[in-house]
Design an enzyme around this catalytic site. Sequence first.
Site, mmCIF file in Angstrom:
data_model
loop_
_atom_site.group_PDB
_atom_site.id
_atom_site.type_symbol
_atom_site.label_atom_id
_atom_site.label_comp_id
_atom_site.label_asym_id
_atom_site.label_seq_id
_atom_site.Cartn_x
_atom_site.Cartn_y
_atom_site.Cartn_z
ATOM 1 N N LYS A 47 0.925 2.188 20.414
ATOM 2 C CA LYS A 47 2.089 1.968 19.414
ATOM 3 C C LYS A 47 3.487 2.427 19.993
ATOM 4 O O LYS A 47 4.349 2.275 19.020
ATOM 5 C CB LYS A 47 1.672 2.548 17.960
ATOM 6 C CG LYS A 47 0.312 1.672 17.446
ATOM 7 C CD LYS A 47 0.271 2.252 16.094
ATOM 8 C CE LYS A 47 -0.928 1.571 15.136
ATOM 9 N NZ LYS A 47 -1.114 1.909 14.004
ATOM 10 N N LYS A 88 4.359 5.590 20.076
ATOM 11 C CA LYS A 88 4.519 6.615 19.464
ATOM 12 C C LYS A 88 3.785 7.874 19.830
ATOM 13 O O LYS A 88 2.946 7.844 20.636
ATOM 14 C CB LYS A 88 4.259 6.303 17.893
ATOM 15 C CG LYS A 88 4.671 5.210 17.287
ATOM 16 C CD LYS A 88 4.483 5.009 15.752
ATOM 17 C CE LYS A 88 5.119 3.811 15.273
ATOM 18 N NZ LYS A 88 4.435 3.476 13.884
#
Length: 380
Positions: free
Chosen positions: A287, A289
């Site tokens: 993602k 992240k």
Amino acid sequence: MRNAVVVGGSSGIGLAMVKGLVDKGYSKIYVFDKQKPQISMEQITYTHFDAVIDSYDIFDEYVNQVDTLLITAGFGRVAPFETYQDPEIKNNLLVNAVAPIRIVSKFYHKLLSTDDFYCAIMGSIAGFISSPLFAIYGAGKSATCQFIENVNIEIEQTGSPNRILNVSPGAINGTSFKGGTTDLTAIEALAEDILSSMYERKTLFIPDIDVYGGVLERYKTDAHKFGMESYDYKIKSGRMNTSPQLKIGYLSGTFDLFHVGHLNLLKRARAHCDYLVVGVHKDASHKGKETFISFEERKAIVEACKYVDEVIESFPEDKDVWEEIPYNFLFVGSDYKGTERFESYEEYFSDKPVEIIYFDYTKGTSSTHLREVIGNVTNK
């Protein structure tokens, strides 16, 4: 005014007994089961209850509201012991033996009272005889039958007139026990006989006693011979089912900054299956992240959740897990529905016994929101 708690009253003989209680004028019948009752009546109040994972304290508020307790939940399959997976063994014994005992303990002071309190529990003829190829089910029902017999003596010794009725049938037509459908017209007479025996404070009711009385005598005469004959009969009957009676669910996630949204997701998933496997992502790089909590700690947090049976490190693709863990349900967020990725998943599973269930996300707390809050705090 009469009220009852019925555990396992959504189908089969349990549902027939619920209808019988309605016909007898009961004002409230509280049905606890994994599925909603197949009939709807104003006297019936349904509460979802999974005997494997839910707290039995759920019954506390009903103890002083009812004068009748029926426990009909149970499941089993005819199969060699070697075909049973450990989770199925555990679940089978929990539902067939541990659950009735724990539920009775909640209402036990009512049974010891001099006030009328009626109770019936579904045992099985398999609890009294040798039943090879039905070993797990028979073990659970044997424990239940012995419990009822022993506790009834204790109740009698206190001077209470109340008793627990052990209902121990053989095969019952018109139920879903063998994968069939509930036919209330076929079992309503049996349900009436059970209720009548309960009100008469009998301690044992064996339907078709003319048949099963002879079965019990043959077992007592030569238990080993009876067992061998029972084995041969089941082999020839075509009742064998070597497929585990266990619905497995799978979902994956990062589970960083674990919050109530994660908890609700796991709870909803577990309500759809008997055994929930969760794949935890090694990190959140897919993602773009970073994670605040290490993989080992996130995995330990998810493992500690009562709705989760097994935790693994997630695979790059959820569908790849199926080759190692043949799950029946794949749980994902509703935002994935219609995407190219999950359209390919649906095509992949089209010829497999797998259902993809899309869940809407819980409104409120989210990992994204928590990251923003933490970021704002750390940047000050």
